[in-house]
Design an enzyme around this catalytic site. Structure first.
Site, PDB file in Angstrom:
ATOM      1  N   TYR A  61       0.854  -1.190   0.000  1.00  0.00           N
ATOM      2  CA  TYR A  61       0.000   0.000   0.000  1.00  0.00           C
ATOM      3  C   TYR A  61       0.889   1.239   0.000  1.00  0.00           C
ATOM      4  O   TYR A  61       1.769   1.367   0.850  1.00  0.00           O
ATOM      5  CB  TYR A  61      -0.919   0.041   1.223  1.00  0.00           C
ATOM      6  CG  TYR A  61      -2.342  -0.225   0.822  1.00  0.00           C
ATOM      7  CD1 TYR A  61      -3.033   0.711   0.038  1.00  0.00           C
ATOM      8  CD2 TYR A  61      -2.991  -1.407   1.149  1.00  0.00           C
ATOM      9  CE1 TYR A  61      -4.323   0.465  -0.391  1.00  0.00           C
ATOM     10  CE2 TYR A  61      -4.281  -1.656   0.725  1.00  0.00           C
ATOM     11  CZ  TYR A  61      -4.947  -0.722  -0.054  1.00  0.00           C
ATOM     12  OH  TYR A  61      -6.212  -0.957  -0.480  1.00  0.00           O
ATOM     13  N   GLU A  63      -0.545   4.596  -0.529  1.00  0.00           N
ATOM     14  CA  GLU A  63      -1.458   5.752  -0.655  1.00  0.00           C
ATOM     15  C   GLU A  63      -0.709   7.048  -0.376  1.00  0.00           C
ATOM     16  O   GLU A  63       0.087   7.121   0.567  1.00  0.00           O
ATOM     17  CB  GLU A  63      -2.634   5.612   0.311  1.00  0.00           C
ATOM     18  CG  GLU A  63      -3.722   4.717  -0.231  1.00  0.00           C
ATOM     19  CD  GLU A  63      -4.924   4.615   0.704  1.00  0.00           C
ATOM     20  OE1 GLU A  63      -4.856   5.142   1.830  1.00  0.00           O
ATOM     21  OE2 GLU A  63      -5.922   4.018   0.299  1.00  0.00           O
ATOM     22  N   ASP A 212      -6.662  14.739 -24.611  1.00  0.00           N
ATOM     23  CA  ASP A 212      -6.643  13.335 -24.226  1.00  0.00           C
ATOM     24  C   ASP A 212      -5.918  12.593 -25.348  1.00  0.00           C
ATOM     25  O   ASP A 212      -6.496  12.319 -26.398  1.00  0.00           O
ATOM     26  CB  ASP A 212      -8.081  12.832 -24.063  1.00  0.00           C
ATOM     27  CG  ASP A 212      -8.140  11.353 -23.697  1.00  0.00           C
ATOM     28  OD1 ASP A 212      -7.108  10.668 -23.807  1.00  0.00           O
ATOM     29  OD2 ASP A 212      -9.235  10.893 -23.307  1.00  0.00           O
ATOM     30  N   THR A 238      -3.593   7.218 -21.892  1.00  0.00           N
ATOM     31  CA  THR A 238      -3.369   5.856 -21.429  1.00  0.00           C
ATOM     32  C   THR A 238      -1.893   5.567 -21.652  1.00  0.00           C
ATOM     33  O   THR A 238      -1.197   6.306 -22.354  1.00  0.00           O
ATOM     34  CB  THR A 238      -4.177   4.823 -22.237  1.00  0.00           C
ATOM     35  OG1 THR A 238      -3.741   4.878 -23.599  1.00  0.00           O
ATOM     36  CG2 THR A 238      -5.669   5.086 -22.167  1.00  0.00           C
ATOM     37  N   LYS A 241      -1.567   1.975 -25.204  1.00  0.00           N
ATOM     38  CA  LYS A 241      -1.937   1.943 -26.634  1.00  0.00           C
ATOM     39  C   LYS A 241      -0.665   2.126 -27.468  1.00  0.00           C
ATOM     40  O   LYS A 241       0.228   1.292 -27.365  1.00  0.00           O
ATOM     41  CB  LYS A 241      -3.030   2.965 -26.891  1.00  0.00           C
ATOM     42  CG  LYS A 241      -4.308   2.643 -26.079  1.00  0.00           C
ATOM     43  CD  LYS A 241      -5.461   3.610 -26.291  1.00  0.00           C
ATOM     44  CE  LYS A 241      -6.642   3.229 -25.406  1.00  0.00           C
ATOM     45  NZ  LYS A 241      -7.756   4.184 -25.518  1.00  0.00           N
ATOM     46  N   ARG A 247      -1.083  -1.539 -18.939  1.00  0.00           N
ATOM     47  CA  ARG A 247      -2.417  -0.936 -18.954  1.00  0.00           C
ATOM     48  C   ARG A 247      -2.509   0.097 -17.836  1.00  0.00           C
ATOM     49  O   ARG A 247      -2.333  -0.241 -16.662  1.00  0.00           O
ATOM     50  CB  ARG A 247      -3.441  -2.052 -18.746  1.00  0.00           C
ATOM     51  CG  ARG A 247      -4.886  -1.701 -18.932  1.00  0.00           C
ATOM     52  CD  ARG A 247      -5.687  -2.962 -19.210  1.00  0.00           C
ATOM     53  NE  ARG A 247      -5.311  -3.473 -20.522  1.00  0.00           N
ATOM     54  CZ  ARG A 247      -5.787  -2.993 -21.675  1.00  0.00           C
ATOM     55  NH1 ARG A 247      -6.682  -2.037 -21.693  1.00  0.00           N
ATOM     56  NH2 ARG A 247      -5.369  -3.485 -22.816  1.00  0.00           N
TER      57      ARG A 247
HETATM   58  C1  LIG Z   1      -8.823   4.420 -24.688  1.00  0.00           C
HETATM   59  C2  LIG Z   1      -9.224   5.799 -24.376  1.00  0.00           C
HETATM   60  C3  LIG Z   1      -9.478   6.194 -23.059  1.00  0.00           C
HETATM   61  C4  LIG Z   1      -9.692   5.243 -21.903  1.00  0.00           C
HETATM   62  O1  LIG Z   1      -8.751   4.424 -21.521  1.00  0.00           O
HETATM   63  P1  LIG Z   1      -9.031   3.226 -20.519  1.00  0.00           P
HETATM   64  O2  LIG Z   1      -7.661   2.897 -20.077  1.00  0.00           O
HETATM   65  O3  LIG Z   1      -9.708   2.164 -21.320  1.00  0.00           O
HETATM   66  O4  LIG Z   1      -9.882   3.709 -19.417  1.00  0.00           O
HETATM   67  C5  LIG Z   1      -9.710   7.540 -22.804  1.00  0.00           C
HETATM   68  N1  LIG Z   1      -9.715   8.433 -23.801  1.00  0.00           N
HETATM   69  C6  LIG Z   1      -9.517   8.080 -25.082  1.00  0.00           C
HETATM   70  C7  LIG Z   1      -9.548   9.128 -26.143  1.00  0.00           C
HETATM   71  C8  LIG Z   1      -9.277   6.745 -25.414  1.00  0.00           C
HETATM   72  O5  LIG Z   1      -9.130   6.389 -26.686  1.00  0.00           O
END
Ligand SMILES: *Cc1c(COP(=O)(O)O)cnc(C)c1O
Length: 436
Positions: A61, A63, A212, A238, A241, A247
């Site tokens: 933990y 936090e 994002d 993220t 990707k 992840r």
């Molecule tokens: C994939 C994605 C997310 C979310 O990611 P998670 O890890 O699945 O929660 C947020 N914003 C955009 C634009 C994405 O393509």
């Protein structure tokens, strides 16, 4: 699986106490080894990154933040988290990084908590135009507790910017609704995002600007897509990707106040203990991304996407907006065959070992469960070492699946050719430099 001795030994370890679970690991390992992964949001993390998650850092933990924890015994966790933060800052060229978000959607939720009060207005691209569910979909917290307004894509077929972001209209929508926050960055948008243009709009209407970059983070980190900095106030992404890490999620900013607000919103506002084993793997993945070969990998991802889009056009498919600038494309299936749906295409392709996802296209006449489109991305195939020649081959395989129209024998024949192609490009092995 045999390709990776550590996974093999992990498998043996699990198998010695839990054969039922071990069998599932074998099956998934084989599935990944023998299928073509074209889902634009997926990738194959290096064995180092994968195995870093299976370490003793999961037991703790931690936090709080480095130097200010709510539990004892965090000295090495502090160092791990600082290492991940420092590498993230270097990678994206910014002053602050929060490496604790469990996922991209969690990072976005924390951003809302940090910057908006319930009911306040923000502007974004709608899911059906390529946005993400955490950008204001009705069933998501962002759409339930906040008030999204959406800016559109260019709908005029005669316009050269057909199906790209309509920045003039975005400005009009933002001047009319005066959102507190403008979100840019998408899940199914194949073109370059003009962050400077969004900055001008945000300044004009008095909004904060958020990017994002969940999909394009790897491209951004290597300069293959323009950076949201210095234009954007806050950035989320993220890490799994195009960035090819574990992840997880990540928050970035240059602004001291924004960093403080986000840190408090994420913990204690949203999350409890950070996933320290994932943060350990994030640090390692960011280290990989700082190496020169990661840039050549990202350049190849984009070159492969162009080659795949051209080959698909050659087979008679329309690609929305006429092509791609990044790692993904949306294929309009109607142009190949008027009654072909994304749902059928996805199902038949999977039967042939080609993994994709159905996706709505702009102005899709069909509902989200059917759709008229297919989203294709090249990050995972590029990680296996495939290049433009193989992209033409992949387009040919996809087209044979569409021709087969569900005929089992024909799909089985494609499945064999997919296996043969995969065998020529094994998944990254331990110690190898993946995908470059
Ligand atoms: C994939 C994605 C997310 C979310 O990611 P998670 O890890 O699945 O929660 C947020 N914003 C955009 C634009 C994405 O393509």
């Amino acid at each position: 699986m045999a390709n990776d001795p550590i996974t093999a030994s992990v498998h043996d370890l699990i198998n010695s106490t839990d054969p039922e679970a071990a069998k599932l690991l074998t099956l998934e390992g084989d599935r990944q080894e023998t299928t073509l992964e074209l889902i634009a949001s997926e990738n194959h993390a290096s064995p180092t990154v994968m195995h870093a998650m299976g370490t003793c850092f999961t037991n703790k933990y931690a936090e709080g933040y480095p130097g200010a924890r709510y539990y004892g015994g965090c000295e090495h966790h502090d160092e791990v988290e600082r290492l991940a933060q420092d590498r993230a800052k270097e990678l994206f060229g910014c002053a602050h990084a929060n490496v604790q978000p469990h996922s991209g959607a969690q990072a976005n939720a924390a951003l809302f908590l940090a910057l908006l009060k319930p009911g306040e207005t923000f502007a974004s691209l709608e899911l059906s135009d390529g946005g993400h569910l955490s950008h204001g979909l009705k069933v998501n917290m962002s759409g339930k507790w906040f008030s999204p307004v959406h800016y559109p894509l260019i709908r005029d077929e005669a316009s050269s910017g057909f199906e790209t972001i309509d920045y003039d209209e975005a400005e009009r929508v933002c001047m009319e609704h005066k959102p507190k926050l403008i979100m840019c960055g998408y899940s199914a948008y194949p073109r370059v995002i003009d962050f400077a243009r969004f900055r001008a709009i945000a300044d004009k209407c008095g909004a904060l600007l958020h990017a994002d970059i969940a999909h394009i983070a790897g491209l951004v980190a290597t300069g293959v897509h323009p950076s949201p900095f210095p234009h954007c106030d806050v950035v989320t992404t993220t890490t799994h990707k195009t960035l090819r890490g574990p992840r997880g999620g990540l928050f970035l900013t240059n602004d001291d106040e924004m960093a403080k607000k986000f840190n408090r919103a994420l913990f204690p506002g949203m999350q409890g203990g950070p996933l320290m084993h994932v943060i350990f793997a994030k640090a390692i993945a960011f280290g990989e991304a700082l190496k020169p070969e990661f840039k050549s990998y990202q350049q190849q991802v984009v070159a492969n996407a162009r080659a795949l889009a051209e080959a698909m056009i050659g087979c008679g498919y329309r690609i929305t907006s006429g092509g791609t600038d990044n790692h993904l494309m949306l294929v309009d299936l109607q142009t190949r065959d008027a009654d072909l749906t994304g749902a059928d295409a996805e199902k038949w392709l999977e039967q042939a070992g080609i993994i994709t996802n159905k996706n709505g296209i702009p102005n899709d006449p069909r509902p989200p469960k059917l759709t008229s489109g297919l989203r294709l991305g090249t990050p995972a195939l590029t990680t296996r070492g495939m290049g433009e020649t193989e992209m033409a081959e992949v387009a040919g395989l996809i087209d044979r699946v569409m021709d087969a129209r569900g005929d089992d024998a024909k799909l089985a024949a494609v499945r064999e050719d997919v296996r043969a192609l995969c065998a020529r490009f094994p998944l990254p092995s331990v110690g190898s430099t993946v995908g470059a």
